[in-house]
Write an enzyme that holds these catalytic residues in place. Structure first.
Site, short mmCIF file in Angstrom:
data_model
loop_
_atom_site.label_atom_id
_atom_site.label_comp_id
_atom_site.label_asym_id
_atom_site.label_seq_id
_atom_site.Cartn_x
_atom_site.Cartn_y
_atom_site.Cartn_z
N ARG A 1 52.30 41.51 40.01
CA ARG A 1 51.14 41.94 41.06
C ARG A 1 51.92 43.41 41.49
O ARG A 1 51.49 44.35 42.49
CB ARG A 1 50.51 41.24 41.60
CG ARG A 1 49.35 40.74 40.78
CD ARG A 1 48.59 39.96 41.25
NE ARG A 1 47.58 38.87 40.65
CZ ARG A 1 46.68 38.07 41.19
NH1 ARG A 1 46.09 37.63 42.30
NH2 ARG A 1 45.25 37.70 41.01
N ASP B 1 36.30 41.33 53.64
CA ASP B 1 36.75 40.61 52.99
C ASP B 1 38.32 41.17 53.37
O ASP B 1 38.37 42.78 53.79
CB ASP B 1 36.91 41.16 51.29
CG ASP B 1 37.52 40.57 50.47
OD1 ASP B 1 36.70 38.84 49.55
OD2 ASP B 1 39.39 40.56 50.15
C1 LIG Z 1 38.18 34.29 44.04
S1 LIG Z 1 37.85 35.19 45.64
C2 LIG Z 1 36.09 34.90 45.64
C3 LIG Z 1 34.73 35.87 45.89
C4 LIG Z 1 33.55 35.38 45.99
N1 LIG Z 1 34.13 34.84 47.06
C5 LIG Z 1 33.29 34.11 44.92
O1 LIG Z 1 33.73 32.46 45.36
O2 LIG Z 1 32.58 34.89 44.17
C6 LIG Z 1 38.62 35.38 46.98
C7 LIG Z 1 38.38 36.56 48.18
O3 LIG Z 1 39.82 36.22 48.75
C8 LIG Z 1 39.49 37.27 49.77
N2 LIG Z 1 40.94 36.91 50.80
C9 LIG Z 1 42.14 36.36 50.54
N3 LIG Z 1 42.67 35.88 51.27
C10 LIG Z 1 42.18 36.25 52.33
C11 LIG Z 1 41.85 36.18 54.30
N4 LIG Z 1 42.66 35.99 54.72
N5 LIG Z 1 40.55 37.16 54.64
C12 LIG Z 1 39.88 37.83 54.47
N6 LIG Z 1 39.85 37.43 52.74
C13 LIG Z 1 40.79 36.28 52.06
C14 LIG Z 1 40.29 37.84 48.52
O4 LIG Z 1 40.63 39.86 48.70
C15 LIG Z 1 39.38 37.81 47.34
O5 LIG Z 1 38.79 39.19 47.76
#
Ligand SMILES: C[S@@+](CC[C@H](N)C(=O)[O-])C[C@H]1O[C@@H](n2cnc3c(N)ncnc32)[C@H](O)[C@@H]1O
Length: 283
Positions: free
Chosen positions: A44, A154
């Site tokens: 990454r 997000d």
């Molecule tokens: C695996 S995805 C989950 C997406 C959706 N909620 C689902 O369950 O299909 C995790 C998401 O969490 C976001 N994320 C990670 N750390 C975060 C933070 N501190 N604040 C907000 N979003 C965050 C990432 O950018 C990513 O898009």
């Protein structure tokens, strides 16, 4: 004839640099990067090295230690987040929302102009938020007296831009169960092999950047909060603190959905488990 290939960047990630990146990402986003994720992290970071025209991961890490790197931090976070998601992922949550929660909320709000708020708190590329809109649209029907909004947030600004556009490869929809696909009201013609979520669903959602570990600007209350498949990246302390803040923003009787492999860091006095990773705020 000599060929003029650009020199390949050196993507070696030393132990010290891995520690430095892990600490920085934890501080900025609360995401815990464990040692066994070294290969994934290297890959990454290599994308940022390439985008910035740098020659090595070591150079990128050295740059991140300088004051000029402040503007790069959101890009670093965008690079290290895992955005995997899907329409109607963990289908039982959307069935619960559509069959149990919406009828209840609509009945409660039937006497007066009703305000309903749903928050998709780690929405990634938008599939979760559009699945929420699709699940609620029918129930709302023509009720012009309802003030219904979905907030979708997000930390990752790149992924949010994709979410807001609402354009996806058409093949994603082909795999959806036939009873939910029509709910998304797809518009053709976004581009070859692509489909766009209908405007009537897109306008139900406001997409915003929000870091779950920072201060939140909203005062709530929310009737439903989705926080799925992001707690897995946080430690117990971060999860507990975010959870307390969710509870403070949820109306009594409101619902919290977690991801399939997630649970509360410890029992919460105001949350009751009522279904598969579905919690109700009790008081
Ligand atoms: C695996 S995805 C989950 C997406 C959706 N909620 C689902 O369950 O299909 C995790 C998401 O969490 C976001 N994320 C990670 N750390 C975060 C933070 N501190 N604040 C907000 N979003 C965050 C990432 O950018 C990513 O898009």
């Amino acid at each position: 004839m000599a060929s003029f290939q650009p020199a390949m960047a050196d993507i070696t990630l030393t132990r010290d640099d891995m520690k430095f990146i892990a600490a920085l990402v934890y501080e900025q986003a609360g995401i815990v990067i464990r040692e066994h994720k070294e290969a994934m992290t290297r890959g990454r970071l290599a994308r940022r090295v390439k985008a910035l025209g740098m020659s090595s991961v070591a150079e990128y890490c050295a740059f991140l230690k300088t004051p000029q790197a402040a503007g790069e931090l959101p890009e670093l976070i965008n690079a290290v987040t895992t955005n995997h998601t899907a329409f109607f992922r963990e289908r039982h949550h959307f069935d619960h929302l559509r069959r149990e929660v919406m009828p209840r909320l609509l009945q409660e709000r039937s006497q007066r102009r009703g305000r309903i708020r749903i928050w998709s708190s780690a929405c990634s590329s938008g599939e979760e938020a559009y699945s929420i809109a699709a699940s609620c649209r029918e129930a709302i029907g023509a009720r012009g007296d309802l003030d219904f909004r979905i907030l979708a947030t997000d930390i990752d600004t790149d992924i949010l831009a994709r979410a807001e556009a609402g354009i996806y490869p058409a093949e994603l929809f082909e795999r959806l169960p036939p009873d939910v696909k029509p709910l998304l009201k797809l518009e053709p013609g976004a581009g070859r092999g692509e489909a766009r979520i209908a405007e009537e669903l897109r306008r139900m959602i406001a997409f915003k950047r929000l870091n779950l570990i920072e201060r939140w600007p909203m005062s709530g209350p929310f009737d439903v909060i989705f926080c799925r498949n992001v707690f897995i990246y946080f430690d117990t302390q971060t999860k507990a603190s975010i959870l307390d803040r969710f509870v403070a923003l949820l109306s009594p009787g409101g619902f919290l959905y977690l991801g399939h492999s997630e649970s509360l860091p410890q029992p919460h006095p105001h949350l009751r488990l009522i279904g598969r990773t579905i919690y109700e705020r009790t008081a």
